[in-house]
Design a protein around this motif. Structure first.
Motif, PDB file in Angstrom:
ATOM      1  N   ILE A  12       0.842  -1.200   0.000  1.00  0.00           N
ATOM      2  CA  ILE A  12       0.000   0.000   0.000  1.00  0.00           C
ATOM      3  C   ILE A  12       0.874   1.245   0.000  1.00  0.00           C
ATOM      4  CG2 ILE A  12      -1.701   1.321   1.333  1.00  0.00           C
ATOM      5  CD1 ILE A  12      -2.830  -1.439   2.243  1.00  0.00           C
ATOM      6  N   ASP A  13       1.952   1.222   0.782  1.00  0.00           N
ATOM      7  CA  ASP A  13       2.886   2.354   0.794  1.00  0.00           C
ATOM      8  C   ASP A  13       3.538   2.543  -0.576  1.00  0.00           C
ATOM      9  OD1 ASP A  13       2.352   2.784   3.479  1.00  0.00           O
ATOM     10  OD2 ASP A  13       4.184   1.787   4.181  1.00  0.00           O
ATOM     11  N   GLU A  14       3.880   1.446  -1.245  1.00  0.00           N
ATOM     12  CA  GLU A  14       4.488   1.519  -2.574  1.00  0.00           C
ATOM     13  C   GLU A  14       3.508   2.091  -3.589  1.00  0.00           C
ATOM     14  OE1 GLU A  14       5.731  -2.484  -3.280  1.00  0.00           O
ATOM     15  OE2 GLU A  14       7.385  -2.352  -1.841  1.00  0.00           O
ATOM     16  N   LEU A  53      -5.791   2.201  -2.211  1.00  0.00           N
ATOM     17  CA  LEU A  53      -6.362   2.774  -3.430  1.00  0.00           C
ATOM     18  C   LEU A  53      -7.380   1.801  -4.005  1.00  0.00           C
ATOM     19  CD1 LEU A  53      -6.183   5.055  -5.574  1.00  0.00           C
ATOM     20  CD2 LEU A  53      -4.397   3.700  -6.679  1.00  0.00           C
ATOM     21  N   THR A  54      -8.600   2.270  -4.214  1.00  0.00           N
ATOM     22  CA  THR A  54      -9.634   1.395  -4.766  1.00  0.00           C
ATOM     23  C   THR A  54      -9.386   1.168  -6.254  1.00  0.00           C
ATOM     24  OG1 THR A  54     -11.139   3.183  -5.373  1.00  0.00           O
ATOM     25  CG2 THR A  54     -11.342   2.296  -3.124  1.00  0.00           C
ATOM     26  N   LEU A  55      -9.849   0.045  -6.752  1.00  0.00           N
ATOM     27  CA  LEU A  55      -9.711  -0.256  -8.164  1.00  0.00           C
ATOM     28  C   LEU A  55     -10.459   0.792  -8.994  1.00  0.00           C
ATOM     29  CD1 LEU A  55      -8.699  -2.031 -10.442  1.00  0.00           C
ATOM     30  CD2 LEU A  55     -10.714  -3.501 -10.091  1.00  0.00           C
ATOM     31  N   GLU A  56     -11.622   1.217  -8.524  1.00  0.00           N
ATOM     32  CA  GLU A  56     -12.410   2.218  -9.245  1.00  0.00           C
ATOM     33  C   GLU A  56     -11.606   3.500  -9.460  1.00  0.00           C
ATOM     34  OE1 GLU A  56     -16.606   4.696  -8.738  1.00  0.00           O
ATOM     35  OE2 GLU A  56     -15.854   3.517  -7.062  1.00  0.00           O
ATOM     36  N   VAL A  57     -10.942   3.978  -8.420  1.00  0.00           N
ATOM     37  CA  VAL A  57     -10.146   5.203  -8.526  1.00  0.00           C
ATOM     38  C   VAL A  57      -8.900   4.951  -9.363  1.00  0.00           C
ATOM     39  CG1 VAL A  57      -8.829   6.932  -7.234  1.00  0.00           C
ATOM     40  CG2 VAL A  57     -11.080   6.211  -6.425  1.00  0.00           C
ATOM     41  N   ALA A  58      -8.259   3.805  -9.177  1.00  0.00           N
ATOM     42  CA  ALA A  58      -7.076   3.476  -9.980  1.00  0.00           C
ATOM     43  C   ALA A  58      -7.425   3.461 -11.466  1.00  0.00           C
ATOM     44  CB  ALA A  58      -6.497   2.134  -9.548  1.00  0.00           C
ATOM     45  N   LEU A  59      -8.553   2.878 -11.814  1.00  0.00           N
ATOM     46  CA  LEU A  59      -8.981   2.852 -13.215  1.00  0.00           C
ATOM     47  C   LEU A  59      -9.268   4.256 -13.731  1.00  0.00           C
ATOM     48  CD1 LEU A  59     -11.257  -0.319 -13.219  1.00  0.00           C
ATOM     49  CD2 LEU A  59      -9.051  -0.029 -14.396  1.00  0.00           C
ATOM     50  N   ALA A  60      -9.882   5.093 -12.900  1.00  0.00           N
ATOM     51  CA  ALA A  60     -10.156   6.474 -13.302  1.00  0.00           C
ATOM     52  C   ALA A  60      -8.847   7.213 -13.590  1.00  0.00           C
ATOM     53  CB  ALA A  60     -10.958   7.200 -12.221  1.00  0.00           C
ATOM     54  N   ILE A  61      -7.849   7.003 -12.754  1.00  0.00           N
ATOM     55  CA  ILE A  61      -6.542   7.638 -12.946  1.00  0.00           C
ATOM     56  C   ILE A  61      -5.915   7.165 -14.256  1.00  0.00           C
ATOM     57  CG2 ILE A  61      -4.159   7.718 -12.065  1.00  0.00           C
ATOM     58  CD1 ILE A  61      -5.478   7.551  -9.202  1.00  0.00           C
ATOM     59  N   CYS A  62      -5.933   5.860 -14.460  1.00  0.00           N
ATOM     60  CA  CYS A  62      -5.326   5.308 -15.679  1.00  0.00           C
ATOM     61  C   CYS A  62      -6.081   5.742 -16.929  1.00  0.00           C
ATOM     62  CB  CYS A  62      -5.256   3.787 -15.570  1.00  0.00           C
ATOM     63  SG  CYS A  62      -4.121   3.251 -14.257  1.00  0.00           S
ATOM     64  N   ASP A  63      -7.400   5.773 -16.872  1.00  0.00           N
ATOM     65  CA  ASP A  63      -8.191   6.214 -18.018  1.00  0.00           C
ATOM     66  C   ASP A  63      -7.969   7.686 -18.331  1.00  0.00           C
ATOM     67  OD1 ASP A  63      -9.265   3.684 -18.320  1.00  0.00           O
ATOM     68  OD2 ASP A  63     -11.197   4.187 -17.395  1.00  0.00           O
ATOM     69  N   GLU A  64      -7.932   8.512 -17.305  1.00  0.00           N
ATOM     70  CA  GLU A  64      -7.803   9.961 -17.503  1.00  0.00           C
ATOM     71  C   GLU A  64      -6.412  10.368 -17.973  1.00  0.00           C
ATOM     72  OE1 GLU A  64      -8.761  14.002 -17.697  1.00  0.00           O
ATOM     73  OE2 GLU A  64     -10.106  12.271 -17.522  1.00  0.00           O
ATOM     74  N   ASP A  70      -0.936  -1.834 -14.335  1.00  0.00           N
ATOM     75  CA  ASP A  70       0.067  -2.754 -13.772  1.00  0.00           C
ATOM     76  C   ASP A  70       1.150  -1.985 -13.027  1.00  0.00           C
ATOM     77  OD1 ASP A  70      -1.075  -5.127 -14.578  1.00  0.00           O
ATOM     78  OD2 ASP A  70       0.078  -5.251 -16.430  1.00  0.00           O
ATOM     79  N   TRP A  71       1.579  -0.873 -13.608  1.00  0.00           N
ATOM     80  CA  TRP A  71       2.606  -0.071 -12.931  1.00  0.00           C
ATOM     81  C   TRP A  71       2.057   0.541 -11.641  1.00  0.00           C
ATOM     82  CZ3 TRP A  71       2.740   5.125 -11.695  1.00  0.00           C
ATOM     83  CH2 TRP A  71       3.939   5.554 -11.118  1.00  0.00           C
ATOM     84  N   LEU A  72       0.870   1.125 -11.717  1.00  0.00           N
ATOM     85  CA  LEU A  72       0.311   1.808 -10.553  1.00  0.00           C
ATOM     86  C   LEU A  72       0.083   0.842  -9.394  1.00  0.00           C
ATOM     87  CD1 LEU A  72      -0.714   4.493  -9.389  1.00  0.00           C
ATOM     88  CD2 LEU A  72      -2.958   3.947 -10.357  1.00  0.00           C
ATOM     89  N   TYR A  73      -0.509  -0.308  -9.658  1.00  0.00           N
ATOM     90  CA  TYR A  73      -0.833  -1.254  -8.595  1.00  0.00           C
ATOM     91  C   TYR A  73       0.330  -2.155  -8.185  1.00  0.00           C
ATOM     92  CZ  TYR A  73      -5.750  -0.993  -7.237  1.00  0.00           C
ATOM     93  OH  TYR A  73      -6.940  -0.630  -6.688  1.00  0.00           O
ATOM     94  N   ARG A  74       1.114  -2.606  -9.176  1.00  0.00           N
ATOM     95  CA  ARG A  74       2.125  -3.614  -8.841  1.00  0.00           C
ATOM     96  C   ARG A  74       3.561  -3.159  -9.072  1.00  0.00           C
ATOM     97  NH1 ARG A  74      -0.134  -8.860 -11.796  1.00  0.00           N
ATOM     98  NH2 ARG A  74       1.162  -7.897 -13.341  1.00  0.00           N
ATOM     99  N   GLY A  75       3.741  -2.010  -9.715  1.00  0.00           N
ATOM    100  CA  GLY A  75       5.097  -1.551 -10.000  1.00  0.00           C
ATOM    101  C   GLY A  75       5.719  -2.271 -11.173  1.00  0.00           C
ATOM    102  N   ASP A  76       4.910  -2.981 -11.951  1.00  0.00           N
ATOM    103  CA  ASP A  76       5.409  -3.724 -13.107  1.00  0.00           C
ATOM    104  C   ASP A  76       5.489  -2.819 -14.332  1.00  0.00           C
ATOM    105  OD1 ASP A  76       5.461  -5.989 -11.548  1.00  0.00           O
ATOM    106  OD2 ASP A  76       3.621  -6.844 -12.382  1.00  0.00           O
ATOM    107  N   ILE A  78       6.489   0.030 -17.074  1.00  0.00           N
ATOM    108  CA  ILE A  78       6.720   1.469 -17.039  1.00  0.00           C
ATOM    109  C   ILE A  78       5.428   2.196 -16.697  1.00  0.00           C
ATOM    110  CG2 ILE A  78       8.711   1.483 -18.591  1.00  0.00           C
ATOM    111  CD1 ILE A  78       6.793   2.109 -20.874  1.00  0.00           C
ATOM    112  N   MET A  79       5.588   3.460 -16.296  1.00  0.00           N
ATOM    113  CA  MET A  79       4.435   4.236 -15.849  1.00  0.00           C
ATOM    114  C   MET A  79       3.390   4.412 -16.953  1.00  0.00           C
ATOM    115  SD  MET A  79       4.185   8.128 -14.246  1.00  0.00           S
ATOM    116  CE  MET A  79       5.861   8.122 -13.769  1.00  0.00           C
ATOM    117  N   LEU A  80       3.852   4.652 -18.165  1.00  0.00           N
ATOM    118  CA  LEU A  80       2.943   4.928 -19.271  1.00  0.00           C
ATOM    119  C   LEU A  80       2.812   3.716 -20.181  1.00  0.00           C
ATOM    120  CD1 LEU A  80       4.304   8.450 -20.209  1.00  0.00           C
ATOM    121  CD2 LEU A  80       2.272   7.936 -18.870  1.00  0.00           C
ATOM    122  N   PRO A  81       1.681   3.587 -20.879  1.00  0.00           N
ATOM    123  CA  PRO A  81       1.558   2.506 -21.859  1.00  0.00           C
ATOM    124  C   PRO A  81       2.667   2.618 -22.897  1.00  0.00           C
ATOM    125  CG  PRO A  81      -0.557   3.575 -21.509  1.00  0.00           C
ATOM    126  CD  PRO A  81       0.480   4.398 -20.801  1.00  0.00           C
TER     127      PRO A  81
END
Length: 92
Positions: A12-14, A53-64, A70-76, A78-81
């Protein structure tokens, strides 16, 4: 198939740190970033300070903003597609 790590406070901290990096890359303050994804500044602050971080908010961040889930949740990866990463970091 690789075994996934359990989800714990360290993860969660990561995620919170990656969220801060993602927001910083947009050059938006917390209020502006939160408005773009449809949440309050207070809620964004909580996520950036290690509230899960909820999945709903994570998806909103990634969509926007086009960040990789994968990067946001797991660090896998790169940050951008990949396609966007190539456009902002062209190789010679």
């Amino acid at each position: 198939m690789e075994k996934r790590r359990p989800y714990n406070a360290e993860h969660i901290d990561e995620i919170a740190e990656r969220l801060k990096r993602a927001r910083a890359s947009t050059k938006l303050n917390q209020t502006q970033f939160a408005e773009r994804i449809g949440i309050s500044q207070h809620r964004l602050s909580q996520y950036e300070n290690s509230r899960p971080l909820t999945l709903e908010v994570a998806l909103a961040i990634c969509d926007e903003f086009g960040f990789s889930l994968d990067w946001l949740y797991r660090g896998d990866g790169i940050m951008l597609p990949h396609g966007l990463w190539e456009r902002v970091n062209p190789t010679e």
